[in-house]
Enzyme design. Structure first.
Site, PDB file in Angstrom:
ATOM      1  N   GLU A 137      52.095 -25.828  -4.197  1.00 58.71           N
ATOM      2  CA  GLU A 137      53.600 -26.413  -4.337  1.00 58.71           C
ATOM      3  C   GLU A 137      54.453 -25.354  -3.744  1.00 58.71           C
ATOM      4  O   GLU A 137      55.828 -25.728  -3.408  1.00 58.71           O
ATOM      5  CB  GLU A 137      53.857 -26.337  -5.926  1.00 58.71           C
ATOM      6  CG  GLU A 137      53.791 -24.693  -6.549  1.00 58.71           C
ATOM      7  CD  GLU A 137      52.286 -24.342  -7.014  1.00 58.71           C
ATOM      8  OE1 GLU A 137      52.313 -23.449  -7.968  1.00 58.71           O
ATOM      9  OE2 GLU A 137      51.372 -24.962  -6.516  1.00 58.71           O
TER      10      GLU A 137
ATOM     11  N   HIS B  33      48.294 -21.855  -4.337  1.00 63.46           N
ATOM     12  CA  HIS B  33      49.291 -22.694  -5.039  1.00 63.46           C
ATOM     13  C   HIS B  33      49.759 -23.661  -3.962  1.00 63.46           C
ATOM     14  O   HIS B  33      51.189 -23.197  -3.188  1.00 63.46           O
ATOM     15  CB  HIS B  33      50.417 -21.751  -5.679  1.00 63.46           C
ATOM     16  CG  HIS B  33      50.069 -21.223  -6.923  1.00 63.46           C
ATOM     17  ND1 HIS B  33      50.220 -21.776  -8.097  1.00 63.46           N
ATOM     18  CD2 HIS B  33      49.330 -19.945  -7.085  1.00 63.46           C
ATOM     19  CE1 HIS B  33      49.612 -20.861  -9.083  1.00 63.46           C
ATOM     20  NE2 HIS B  33      49.069 -19.969  -8.303  1.00 63.46           N
TER      21      HIS B  33
ATOM     22  N   CYS C 159      44.824 -23.420  -8.980  1.00 60.52           N
ATOM     23  CA  CYS C 159      44.727 -21.901  -9.583  1.00 60.52           C
ATOM     24  C   CYS C 159      43.810 -22.157 -10.689  1.00 60.52           C
ATOM     25  O   CYS C 159      42.729 -22.586 -10.662  1.00 60.52           O
ATOM     26  CB  CYS C 159      46.021 -21.312  -9.795  1.00 60.52           C
ATOM     27  SG  CYS C 159      45.828 -19.509  -9.952  1.00 60.52           S
TER      28      CYS C 159
END
Length: 545
Positions: free
Chosen positions: A517, A515, A379
């Protein structure tokens, strides 16, 4: 199909680990072939955590459908296969907002709006809606029993037990059983008082999870069972443990899943926890270790980067490497220089908002690029990598983002509404446009460039990853940056938004606007994090030579 509900509450103190306990139980039930989901009910007045400070609340977890939710939903997705959605998390603020909107519209036909029945009914409706189509729904009530904020939620679940039937509802209460060194024993009185508090609300717990720094002895569990009116086999000891991924096996070894299945009259096979046994084995038997520096602005509270930290650990599991994470304040890089980045095997810059510490992140990206250190930007981490490359390689002195310097000469990152197309006309995208307004949130399709490093890692042409950002790469300046050697490795579905960039002449330099994750799990890992940790190990070996 009848849905069964497990309501998870906490007592004595906060931070007992209700979310992990609920997720671990859900993992066991899922391993028995049941269709399971988990909900989190937060008692704070904010409508959602989207605008809350990361240093107070921790990270904002983004679901596939674009909901900004509590970080516990990240735990849920890491433990079970069910994808969370906006139906899996709501707050007091959201409930009151919905009820007041209905009142303004006249939906209540002039009735006096009260906590009971209007607020409690709204809570029950949300729980039932979120649990539709599942065999078992675990509902975690945020906060601690006794907090005034939690009372409407507790009253709502009490009513649900009456309306749905006790044969389809179960109350699981987490409580603290402290050990007093002076007395040389654990103390059960806090648990008794916590259960008494629940009983005063009208809730009799069916299962007690006793949190302690050690195993609660059988005689103490029997005492708790007798005084709290709970079957002895339903008093579970949950001691502090070195890995959260051992908790499913710990709960199963005490027969918690058997007790619940019998209570709900569910006929299902024994749980197969072989996948979790493999995770625990990989974690306990690493072949080495690497040190990865994470440069951010919220490092005072590691929970602000919870999913990133977990995803790095998952990347370590897939490479049989222990990942030591060094949290570095980006302002320290600004004041002390790149010395704070020495002795790292890789550098990661996660997402964030605001100008504070941005120059330190740009310095970190520069250090990684010039020293061939593996770099993963997420990001804002992609945006600072772009700014650094534009300034120092592409000849765009002072390149910046309009988020930080609105009138900069080279706005390589800008709001969607600030873009101009190739004809020089302002391109306006509003809420009705395909890609939303100035905030892209949730799962978005990304097309990977053939021959790119990320295409090789993913092994797929098209992927879906989750976003949460307002700013994007400015396409008007992209050609000049590409000409200097930066490769666009991923584009949005309409091929207009840059999603991934990489440096072909660098051992491992990848930055993405999304993102990754949020979709990493201990059992499956994630291609980017697995590749990143592998690159860190390779860099370490090169340094040793």
């Amino acid at each position: 199909m009848t849905t069964n509900y497990i309501f998870v509450t906490g007592g004595v103190v906060s931070s007992l680990g209700k979310g992990i306990a609920a997720a671990s139980l859900a993992a066991i039930l899922e391993a028995r072939g049941l269709n399971v989901t988990i909900m989190k009910l937060d008692p704070y007045i904010n409508v959602d955590p989207g605008t809350m400070s990361p240093t107070q609340h921790g990270e904002v977890f983004v679901t596939e459908d674009g909901a900004e939710t509590d970080l516990d939903l990240g735990h849920y997705e890491r433990f079970i296969r069910t994808k969370m959605s906006r139906r899996n998390n709501f707050t007091t603020g959201r409930i009151y907002s919905d009820v007041l909107r209905k009142e303004r519209r006249g939906d209540y036909l002039g009735a006096t709006i009260q906590v009971i029945p209007h607020i409690t009914n709204a809570i029950k409706e949300r729980i039932i809606e979120g649990g539709e189509g599942h065999d078992v729904v675990l509902v975690e009530i945020g906060g601690t029993v006794g907090d005034i904020e939690s009372l409407p939620f507790l009253e709502a679940i009490r009513q649900m037990a009456v309306q749905v039937g006790r044969e389809h509802t179960l109350f699981m209460h987490l409580t603290l059983v402290p050990y007093l060194a002076a007395a040389g024993e654990v103390k059960t009185k806090p648990t008794q008082h916590s259960v008494k508090e629940l009983l005063s609300i009208g809730i009799q717990p069916d299962v007690l999870i006793c949190r302690s720094d050690r195993t609660v002895p059988a005689n103490e569990r029997a005492k708790i069972a007798l005084f709290c009116n709970v079957p002895e086999k339903a008093v579970i000891s949950l001691k502090d443990i070195d890995s959260i991924y051992k908790i499913p096996a710990l709960l199963k070894s005490q027969g918690l899943d058997d007790y619940i299945c019998k209570r709900f009259s569910l006929n299902c096979p024994e749980a197969n926890l072989s996948e979790w046994e493999q995770v625990v084995y990989e974690e306990a038997n690493p072949g080495g270790e690497v040190t990865i520096g994470m440069v951010g602005k919220y490092v005072a509270l590691p929970d602000a980067y919870k999913s990133v930290i977990e995803a790095l650990k998952h990347g370590g599991l897939k490479n049989r490497l222990t990942v030591n994470i060094k949290l570095i304040d980006s302002q320290d890089v600004e004041t002390r220089g790149v010395e704070v980045l020495k002795d790292l095997d890789a550098i990661l810059i996660p997402g964030g908002f605001g100008y504070r510490g941005v120059e330190g992140k740009i310095m970190s990206a520069n250090y990684a690029r010039e020293n061939n250190i593996p770099y993963l930007g997420i990001c804002l981490g992609m945006q600072v990598a772009l700014m650094e490359f534009a300034r120092n390689v592409a000849g765009m002195e002072g390149a910046n983002s309009t988020e930080f310097v609105p009138d900069c000469k080279y706005p390589v990152v800008a709001l969607i509404t600030e873009w101009r197309d190739e004809n020089g006309d302002v391109e306006v995208r509003d809420e009705a446009s395909d890609l939303g307004g100035t905030m892209r949130v949730g799962g978005q399709q990304c097309h990977l460039t053939e021959g790119s490093l990320v295409r090789q890692m993913y092994g797929e042409q098209t992927i879906i990853e989750r976003h949460r950002h307002r700013y994007e790469v400015n396409n008007m300046l992209l050609k000049q940056i590409e000409a200097a050697g930066l490769r666009v490795a991923g584009l949005s579905a309409d091929r207009k938004l840059v999603e991934i960039v990489e440096l072909p002449d660098h051992p491992w330099f990848v930055a993405c606007q999304f993102h990754p994750e949020f979709t990493s799990t201990p059992r499956d890992g994630h291609p980017l994090f697995a590749g990143f940790v592998k690159a860190a190990g390779a860099y370490q070996k090169r340094q040793v030579k």
